[in-house]
Structure formats: structure tokens, C-alpha cells
Scaffold this motif. Structure first.
Motif, PDB file in Angstrom:
ATOM      1  N   LYS A 160       0.894  -1.236   0.060  1.00  0.00           N
ATOM      2  CA  LYS A 160      -0.005  -0.069  -0.045  1.00  0.00           C
ATOM      3  C   LYS A 160       0.898   1.353  -0.109  1.00  0.00           C
ATOM      4  O   LYS A 160       1.912   1.171   0.601  1.00  0.00           O
ATOM      5  CB  LYS A 160      -0.896  -0.152   1.424  1.00  0.00           C
ATOM      6  CG  LYS A 160      -1.812  -0.984   1.435  1.00  0.00           C
ATOM      7  CD  LYS A 160      -2.661  -1.069   2.783  1.00  0.00           C
ATOM      8  CE  LYS A 160      -3.465  -2.314   2.921  1.00  0.00           C
ATOM      9  NZ  LYS A 160      -3.991  -2.225   4.369  1.00  0.00           N
ATOM     10  N   PRO A 161       0.645   2.193  -0.728  1.00  0.00           N
ATOM     11  CA  PRO A 161      -0.922   2.453  -1.338  1.00  0.00           C
ATOM     12  C   PRO A 161      -1.100   1.988  -2.627  1.00  0.00           C
ATOM     13  O   PRO A 161      -1.992   2.212  -3.421  1.00  0.00           O
ATOM     14  CB  PRO A 161      -0.639   4.129  -1.367  1.00  0.00           C
ATOM     15  CG  PRO A 161       0.535   4.572  -1.707  1.00  0.00           C
ATOM     16  CD  PRO A 161       1.370   3.465  -0.914  1.00  0.00           C
ATOM     17  N   ALA A 214      -5.235   2.707  -1.941  1.00  0.00           N
ATOM     18  CA  ALA A 214      -4.939   1.396  -2.366  1.00  0.00           C
ATOM     19  C   ALA A 214      -6.062   0.825  -2.852  1.00  0.00           C
ATOM     20  O   ALA A 214      -6.109  -0.023  -3.893  1.00  0.00           O
ATOM     21  CB  ALA A 214      -4.057   0.557  -1.424  1.00  0.00           C
ATOM     22  N   GLY A 221      -4.255   3.250   2.571  1.00  0.00           N
ATOM     23  CA  GLY A 221      -4.992   2.031   2.477  1.00  0.00           C
ATOM     24  C   GLY A 221      -6.403   2.244   1.625  1.00  0.00           C
ATOM     25  O   GLY A 221      -6.522   1.557   0.787  1.00  0.00           O
TER      26      GLY A 221
END
Length: 199
Positions: free
Chosen positions: A144-145, A176, A173
């Protein structure tokens, strides 16, 4: 409530597990030991980034020359977490969602933590046995991202990413999930789950 989704994907720290104090103390110990600045607001913004990535970003931001190798600093922080996690971690209210959908929908944890650490924390919280898949940052090329973590969760569950739902607490997150094309719930806003660290 989430019956329309094919599978459920949970972030771990700050979402499924209340681990705020654990990470605050671990990072404070690490940054202090290696003489790196502690900027609380900046550390909050890096929630979800793996340990090595966080260290690299901190050193870049403050133009620091490391007094130890990245591997040594990473190992110190990870060892601190391993030795102290039992004192701090506990499940959040999302544990009830996990129990509700156990056996009804496949479920995964997609986390910026390393897989071994994530498995230990989920086991301590009584949640590991509910998960079909645990994907840590060490299992993907780009954590992540980047979308890799959540896409790999969906792949391992045999689910269409667009038919999954991600539960997240961190901006990186949520980014993501967006990049993965997976609908996401910000647990801070929707479920009133909060365990921010570095407050």
C-alpha cells in the motif's frame, strides 16, 4: 449488511485490530534509538506503510543520514513489536462483522504488516481462524498505497475485485483500494472505529 459483496477484505492495524499504542511505542523506541525525528502528524500520515518504507520516508523528509542500516532499524522495530504485542492488541468492533460472515463469505486480511507479525496479532486477538487469507506486505512487490495487496487478497479468495469490499482506516489504504477498483469503507467515518496513534 454486506450480503451484496462476494468477499470481505480487512486492513488489520486500526481497522480490525486496535494496535495504536503498540505501534506508537514501537516507533517511539525505534526513532529514539536511531536518532531520527519524531513528527507525530507525519507518522500518522504513514499509517499502513511497511516498516522499511516508513523509515526511508522519514529519512528523506528530514534529510537524515542513518546511523545504522535499514535492515537493523527494521529488525529493531519488528522485534519490539513481537516482544510487546501481547500487552496492547485487541479486536475492534469489526470482530462482530467477521463472526457474522464466517462461513458465509470468504474473508481476508490485507495489511502493511509482515505476514508473520499479522498472523501472530490476529491469533492473539482470536481472529486468525476466521480468515481464509492473510496477505502481508512481504507477499507483494508493491505494498500500500499500491493496489497489489488487495488485488492479491481477491485473487487468493477467487473473488472478482469489483465484487469485494475493503474495510480501511488509513488514507493510503483507502487509496490502495481505489486503485484496485474495490469499493471501500472508511471505518473512521462509517463505523466510528478509531485507534489512531501518535496523537
Amino acid at each position: 449488511m454486506y450480503d451484496q459483496y462476494e468477499a470481505l477484505i480487512f486492513d488489520m492495524d486500526g481497522t480490525l485490530v486496535d494496535s495504536g499504542q503498540l505501534h506508537e511505542f514501537a516507533w517511539t523506541a525505534t526513532l529514539t534509538r536511531y536518532e531520527l525525528p519524531i513528527d507525530r502528524a507525519y507518522m500518522r500520515s504513514l499509517a499502513g506503510v511497511p516498516t522499511k518504507g516508513t523509515l526511508e520516508l522519514v529519512m528523506q523528509r528530514f534529510d537524515c543520514l542513518p546511523c545504522a542500516s535499514l535492515d537493523e532499524m527494521n529488525d529493531f522495530k519488528e522485534n519490539w513489536v513481537h516482544e510487546n504485542m501481547h500487552r496492547f492488541v485487541r479486536p475492534t468492533a469489526l470482530a462482530e462483522v467477521v463472526k457474522q460472515y464466517h462461513g458465509k463469505r470468504p474473508m481476508a486480511v490485507g495489511t502493511g504488516a509482515y505476514t508473520e507479525e499479522a498472523t501472530r496479532i490476529l491469533t492473539l486477538c482470536g481472529l486468525a481462524s476466521y480468515m481464509d487469507v492473510i496477505v502481508g506486505a512481504d507477499q507483494v512487490k508493491n505494498p500500500k498505497p499500491a493496489p497489489d495487496t488487495f488485488l492479491y487478497c481477491a485473487q487468493r479468495m477467487g473473488a472478482n475485485p469489483a465484487r469485494c469490499i475493503v474495510f480501511e482506516d488509513a488514507p493510503l489504504g483507502l487509496l490502495a483500494a481505489e486503485r484496485a477498483g474495490i469499493p471501500a469503507i472508511d471505518v473512521h467515518q462509517v463505523l466510528n472505529i478509531s485507534n489512531d496513534y501518535f496523537l
